[in-house]
Motif scaffolding. Structure first.
Motif, PDB file in Angstrom:
ATOM      1  N   ASP A 193      -9.703  14.208 -24.619  1.00 34.29           N
ATOM      2  CA  ASP A 193      -9.281  13.047 -24.377  1.00 34.29           C
ATOM      3  C   ASP A 193      -9.626  11.911 -23.924  1.00 34.29           C
ATOM      4  OD1 ASP A 193      -6.490  14.442 -24.529  1.00 34.29           O
ATOM      5  OD2 ASP A 193      -6.112  14.453 -22.872  1.00 34.29           O
ATOM      6  N   LEU A 194     -10.989  12.150 -22.851  1.00 35.72           N
ATOM      7  CA  LEU A 194     -11.938  11.490 -22.710  1.00 35.72           C
ATOM      8  C   LEU A 194     -12.513  11.117 -23.739  1.00 35.72           C
ATOM      9  CD1 LEU A 194     -13.676  10.241 -20.391  1.00 35.72           C
ATOM     10  CD2 LEU A 194     -15.346  11.889 -20.393  1.00 35.72           C
ATOM     11  N   GLU A 195     -13.078  11.495 -24.804  1.00 30.58           N
ATOM     12  CA  GLU A 195     -13.382  11.449 -26.087  1.00 30.58           C
ATOM     13  C   GLU A 195     -12.844  10.083 -26.603  1.00 30.58           C
ATOM     14  OE1 GLU A 195     -16.634  11.708 -26.765  1.00 30.58           O
ATOM     15  OE2 GLU A 195     -17.206  12.549 -24.723  1.00 30.58           O
ATOM     16  N   GLU A 196     -11.627  11.161 -26.787  1.00 29.95           N
ATOM     17  CA  GLU A 196     -10.472   9.762 -27.629  1.00 29.95           C
ATOM     18  C   GLU A 196     -10.134   8.346 -27.185  1.00 29.95           C
ATOM     19  OE1 GLU A 196      -7.041  11.894 -28.124  1.00 29.95           O
ATOM     20  OE2 GLU A 196      -7.871  12.749 -29.462  1.00 29.95           O
ATOM     21  N   LEU A 197     -10.188   8.121 -25.182  1.00 36.81           N
ATOM     22  CA  LEU A 197     -10.219   7.122 -24.540  1.00 36.81           C
ATOM     23  C   LEU A 197     -11.870   6.246 -25.313  1.00 36.81           C
ATOM     24  CD1 LEU A 197      -8.307   7.949 -21.675  1.00 36.81           C
ATOM     25  CD2 LEU A 197      -7.582   6.629 -23.701  1.00 36.81           C
ATOM     26  N   LYS A 198     -12.913   7.589 -25.562  1.00 39.88           N
ATOM     27  CA  LYS A 198     -14.131   6.575 -25.550  1.00 39.88           C
ATOM     28  C   LYS A 198     -14.060   5.711 -26.219  1.00 39.88           C
ATOM     29  CE  LYS A 198     -17.441   9.017 -22.085  1.00 39.88           C
ATOM     30  NZ  LYS A 198     -18.161  10.446 -22.275  1.00 39.88           N
ATOM     31  N   ALA A 199     -13.423   6.442 -27.813  1.00 40.43           N
ATOM     32  CA  ALA A 199     -13.431   5.937 -29.314  1.00 40.43           C
ATOM     33  C   ALA A 199     -11.958   5.025 -29.287  1.00 40.43           C
ATOM     34  CB  ALA A 199     -12.756   7.125 -29.339  1.00 40.43           C
ATOM     35  N   GLN A 200     -11.485   4.955 -28.240  1.00 41.35           N
ATOM     36  CA  GLN A 200     -10.547   3.810 -28.307  1.00 41.35           C
ATOM     37  C   GLN A 200     -11.671   2.089 -28.212  1.00 41.35           C
ATOM     38  OE1 GLN A 200      -6.717   5.151 -27.333  1.00 41.35           O
ATOM     39  NE2 GLN A 200      -6.162   6.863 -27.470  1.00 41.35           N
ATOM     40  N   LEU A 201     -11.765   2.348 -26.695  1.00 46.23           N
ATOM     41  CA  LEU A 201     -12.979   1.429 -26.078  1.00 46.23           C
ATOM     42  C   LEU A 201     -13.121   1.363 -26.943  1.00 46.23           C
ATOM     43  CD1 LEU A 201     -12.990   0.069 -23.496  1.00 46.23           C
ATOM     44  CD2 LEU A 201     -14.305   1.679 -22.626  1.00 46.23           C
ATOM     45  N   LYS A 202     -14.383   1.957 -27.624  1.00 45.46           N
ATOM     46  CA  LYS A 202     -15.689   1.656 -28.561  1.00 45.46           C
ATOM     47  C   LYS A 202     -14.678   0.312 -30.239  1.00 45.46           C
ATOM     48  CE  LYS A 202     -19.075   2.568 -31.581  1.00 45.46           C
ATOM     49  NZ  LYS A 202     -20.139   4.287 -31.218  1.00 45.46           N
ATOM     50  N   SER A 203     -13.547   0.348 -30.522  1.00 45.82           N
ATOM     51  CA  SER A 203     -12.870   0.529 -31.455  1.00 45.82           C
ATOM     52  C   SER A 203     -12.316  -1.060 -30.716  1.00 45.82           C
ATOM     53  CB  SER A 203     -11.904   1.171 -32.425  1.00 45.82           C
ATOM     54  OG  SER A 203     -10.848   1.469 -31.090  1.00 45.82           O
ATOM     55  N   GLU A 225     -13.969  -2.935 -28.460  1.00 50.39           N
ATOM     56  CA  GLU A 225     -14.611  -3.626 -28.410  1.00 50.39           C
ATOM     57  C   GLU A 225     -16.129  -4.010 -29.641  1.00 50.39           C
ATOM     58  OE1 GLU A 225     -17.590  -0.592 -26.733  1.00 50.39           O
ATOM     59  OE2 GLU A 225     -17.082  -0.882 -24.872  1.00 50.39           O
TER      60      GLU A 225
END
Length: 212
Positions: A169-179, A181
């Protein structure tokens, strides 16, 4: 580590049991629910030293003591296997005490023998007539082991599964945050470009006024 030594019966006689244990963890993600699960397994590869008779091995001193300890541990193992092999014929057998703690060997193999496991035994025997009693004893030992019935199922580690899910879940949230940004960064670049263009126009206007 397997230890060998010479006796009158065998120049490379096993003087100890050897156990190699492999720990395996598999992480899986369900394609539909996205749920993470961790399955764990232990593989025990065991090399048992054979029982021996002092009158045949002609062992003395430390060799005699090693043979005595080997026979003792195999006796305890035989008792455990015999009790486990009779559990299926007794309705209340599952509550019967199995003496795993009588020796280090049976304690280490408790999960392999009577736990959530599948066990394969390969019995090494001799065709020589002089080894008839040892061969007979080995075959009886293997026959009792074959009668053990275990119901094995997947070992799912709930705690590790939860950790794996949280990490996923943490990796998915990081990916969403990056998208998220990226558009913000593009907007900032566009704004800077507009500001730069405005500055250029002002500079050109000032130059024209000076020339006039």
């Amino acid at each position: 580590m397997r230890i060998v030594g010479a006796t009158s019966m065998n120049k490379q006689s096993s003087r100890s049991h050897a156990i190699l244990t492999l720990f395996i963890n598999i992480k899986e993600k369900d394609s539909k629910s996205g749920k993470m699960s961790v399955k764990g397994s232990e593989i025990h590869i065991v090399d048992l030293a054979g029982s021996e008779r002092a009158e045949k091995t002609k062992a003395t001193g430390s060799r005699l003591k090693e043979g005595s300890n080997i026979n003792k541990s195999l006796t305890f193992l035989g008792v455990v296997i015999e009790k486990l092999s009779t559990l299926k014929s007794s309705k209340g057998g599952s509550k019967e005490h199995i003496p795993y703690r009588n020796s280090q060997l049976t304690y280490l193999l408790s999960q392999s023998l009577g736990g959530n496991s599948k066990t394969i035994m390969i019995a090494a025997i001799s065709p020589a007539e002089s080894n008839f009693e040892e061969t007979k004893s080995t075959l009886m030992f293997a026959s009792r082991a074959a009668a053990i019935s275990n119901n094995s199922k997947a070992n799912v580690n709930e705690e590790e599964s939860m950790k794996a899910k949280l990490a996923s879940d943490l990796e998915e949230l990081k990916a969403q945050l990056k998208s998220l940004e990226k558009p913000a960064l593009n907007m900032s670049k566009m704004k800077k470009k507009i500001d730069d263009d405005d500055d250029d126009e002002k500079d050109q206007e000032m130059i024209r006024k000076k020339e006039e």
